[in-house]
Design an enzyme around this catalytic site. Structure first.
Site, mmCIF file in Angstrom:
data_model
loop_
_atom_site.group_PDB
_atom_site.id
_atom_site.type_symbol
_atom_site.label_atom_id
_atom_site.label_comp_id
_atom_site.label_asym_id
_atom_site.label_seq_id
_atom_site.Cartn_x
_atom_site.Cartn_y
_atom_site.Cartn_z
ATOM 1 N N LYS A 86 -75.038 89.442 85.646
ATOM 2 C CA LYS A 86 -73.648 89.871 85.865
ATOM 3 C C LYS A 86 -73.115 90.446 84.561
ATOM 4 O O LYS A 86 -73.322 89.853 83.492
ATOM 5 C CB LYS A 86 -72.814 88.670 86.325
ATOM 6 C CG LYS A 86 -71.369 89.016 86.720
ATOM 7 C CD LYS A 86 -70.598 87.782 87.203
ATOM 8 C CE LYS A 86 -69.199 88.137 87.690
ATOM 9 N NZ LYS A 86 -68.465 86.963 88.232
ATOM 10 N N SER B 251 -66.098 87.700 92.783
ATOM 11 C CA SER B 251 -66.268 88.836 91.900
ATOM 12 C C SER B 251 -67.730 89.190 91.621
ATOM 13 O O SER B 251 -68.006 90.292 91.171
ATOM 14 C CB SER B 251 -65.573 88.556 90.561
ATOM 15 O OG SER B 251 -66.201 87.463 89.903
ATOM 16 N N SER C 277 -66.184 82.925 93.032
ATOM 17 C CA SER C 277 -66.911 84.178 92.824
ATOM 18 C C SER C 277 -68.423 84.099 92.861
ATOM 19 O O SER C 277 -69.086 85.126 92.806
ATOM 20 C CB SER C 277 -66.506 84.802 91.492
ATOM 21 O OG SER C 277 -65.299 85.480 91.637
HETATM 22 N N1 GLN Z 1 -61.165 85.539 93.988
HETATM 23 C C1 GLN Z 1 -60.699 84.688 92.918
HETATM 24 C C2 GLN Z 1 -59.812 85.471 91.981
HETATM 25 O O1 GLN Z 1 -59.671 86.628 92.179
HETATM 26 C C3 GLN Z 1 -61.854 84.066 92.210
HETATM 27 C C4 GLN Z 1 -62.506 84.959 91.237
HETATM 28 C C5 GLN Z 1 -63.614 84.266 90.506
HETATM 29 O O2 GLN Z 1 -64.080 83.209 90.908
HETATM 30 N N2 GLN Z 1 -63.984 84.847 89.387
HETATM 31 O O3 GLN Z 1 -59.254 84.910 91.076
#
Ligand code: GLN
Length: 490
Positions: A76, A156, A180
């Site tokens: 990532k 994400s 995410s």
């Molecule tokens: N969807 C959540 C956010 O936008 C979690 C994102 C994540 O876990 N990095 O904050």
């Protein structure tokens, strides 16, 4: 080649049935063919990958090598990789080439892994759809039956999940601040685990919300996720929140079985309007575990209804503070101005995308003098109550089973107009981050349009082994063999 899991590829490499150069070459070919369509990678590093594969073959020929020697992975693009551009999917980091390696990726390299490149994500890991990347959206390799509409891979870690599902990597690193790892794993029909807070070092991982962020793997099988997590985990003196705990043999735990385990079903997760197909899958999951000798226990997590509101105060508050460092002075992009203040303003206005700016504004607001008590302090108190709910529940049960997400993958462009609808995606996942608990998503079935759905297993802090045992049992019972439409070797 593409049907091999990490465990199988490792054995085939050791037995010299395949070479690391062949395996990496096949995966690089898949990336070259599929990435223009899926956009799962921001940066591909073929020369580095082939050099690492050659080194792996030399080690293997001598009967040496670590647990991941010759295994091609995607990283990532939130993990700092020495000498390889690391963007966090933001314009503001577009010129950033780290002079150091994150601890998690250093651990993977120590164990012999091959890095194919840097996977796309939502900008600074903020999102549930991978639509907020400054490098363009990622397309889910799965499609609805009879439709070629482009779907999101979740977020994400959408690039990581899409790459693994489409066979553009054998596994990938990911991070999870509010879901995410688990939500994109569910949307792409693969496995993902967010370990206990402190299990993996955050050193060298671009910070989003430091008290919630955790690294973890995505992979095609529960065993593969366990192998990767074993390599990524471990104490690191460079991260003050890293846990000084031994790393168990996670892969062995996958086969342990669930006989005698008590599985909790939180009544608050049976939300109004829950899609019947998701509810059905949840019931199937419980029935499978019962058939394997577990018992099912109704539990209550009464503060669940405050989870999202709490998360969307704590996460932006920490994000606004973490992102203050991007000032155009030390590293990253700079947009000049007439004076220092204007340079800051121009740099940040130009460098950050809409969602990141929204989070900075929310975070700055909830931390401002007049509202700190009403929002941030209150959220911290509710966070403690959410943790207490779990602590009480784990007196009665050994693990908790819930759906991973309230729906299957949605279309690109859906939900983007309304940030609150997008935030609702995280309803089942954010509480584990607020409480610091391990959570795994395992593919368990398909919806009526043929899209994958995941079940989530939550466990006690530092008891990933039980989480893996439950995940392994669900994987064996579900017999999930469906494959995405777009994939290498199809
Ligand atoms: N969807 C959540 C956010 O936008 C979690 C994102 C994540 O876990 N990095 O904050």
């Amino acid at each position: 080649m593409f049907e091999l899991s990490i465990a199988e590829a490792r054995d085939a490499l050791r037995a010299r049935k395949i070479s690391a150069a062949e395996l990496t070459g096949a995966y690089l070919g898949a990336v070259e063919t599929l990435n223009p369509e899926l956009n799962a990678y921001i940066t591909v590093t073929p020369d580095q990958a082939l050099a690492q594969a050659q080194a792996a073959d030399v080690a293997l020929a001598k009967g040496e090598g670590g647990p991941l020697t010759g295994i091609p992975l995607a990283i990532k693009d939130l993990f700092a990789t020495k000498g390889v551009r690391t963007t966090a999917a933001s314009k503001i980091l577009s010129p950033f080439v780290p002079p150091y390696e994150s601890t998690v990726t250093a651990n993977l390299l120590r164990d012999g892994a091959v890095f194919l490149g840097k996977a796309n994500l939502d900008e600074f890991a903020m999102g549930s759809s991978n639509m907020t990347s400054a490098y363009g959206p990622v397309t889910n390799p799965w499609q609805r039956q009879g439709s070629d509409a482009k779907l999101v891979p979740g977020g994400s870690s959408g690039g990581s999940a899409a790459a693994v599902a489409a066979r553009m990597a054998l596994g990938a690193t990911a991070t999870d601040t509010g879901g995410s790892i688990r939500q994109p794993a569910a949307f792409c029909g693969i496995v993902g685990i967010k370990p206990t807070y402190g299990r993996c070092s955050r050193w060298g991982v671009v910070a989003f919300a430091s008290s919630l962020d955790q690294a973890g793997p995505v992979a095609r099988t529960v065993e593969d996720a366990a192998i990767l997590l074993g390599s990524m985990s471990g104490f690191d003196s460079k991260d003050s929140t890293s846990a000084n705990m031994p790393v168990p043999d996670f892969a062995t735990a996958v086969k342990r079985g669930v006989k005698g385990l008590r599985i909790g079903v939180p009544k608050e997760y049976r939300m109004e309007g829950l899609d019947p197909i998701i509810d059905k899958l949840w019931q199937d999951g419980l029935a499978w575990l019962k058939a394997e000798g577990a018992s099912v226990v109704d539990i209550s997590l009464p503060h669940t209804k405050y989870g999202l509101a709490t998360y969307y105060i704590v996460a932006p508050a920490e994000a606004s503070s973490n992102l203050a460092r991007y000032d155009g002075v030390r590293y990253g992009a700079r947009v000049p101005g007439r004076d220092l203040i204007e340079m800051y303003e121009n740099t940040r206005a130009e460098g950050f995308g809409v969602e990141v700016k929204r989070r900075i504004m929310i975070g700055t607001y909830v931390l401002s003098a007049g509202y700190y008590d009403a929002y941030y302090l209150k959220a911290q108190k509710i966070r403690a109550l959410i943790l207490k709910d779990f602590t009480d529940a784990f007196e009665k049960v050994d693990a908790i089973l819930t759906p991973t997400a309230p729906s299957a993958a949605f279309g690109q462009g859906e939900k983007v107009e309304d940030p609150v609808t997008m935030y609702l995606n995280d309803v089942f996942t954010v509480t584990a981050n607020l409480a610091g608990l391990p959570g795994l998503s395992v593919p368990a079935g398909l919806d009526h349009q043929g899209l994958p759905l995941g079940l989530q297993v939550l466990g006690r802090p530092f008891d990933e082994e039980t989480v893996f045992a439950v995940g392994g049992a669900i994987e064996r019972a579900a017999g999930f063999t469906a494959l995405p439409t777009i994939r290498a070797g199809a």
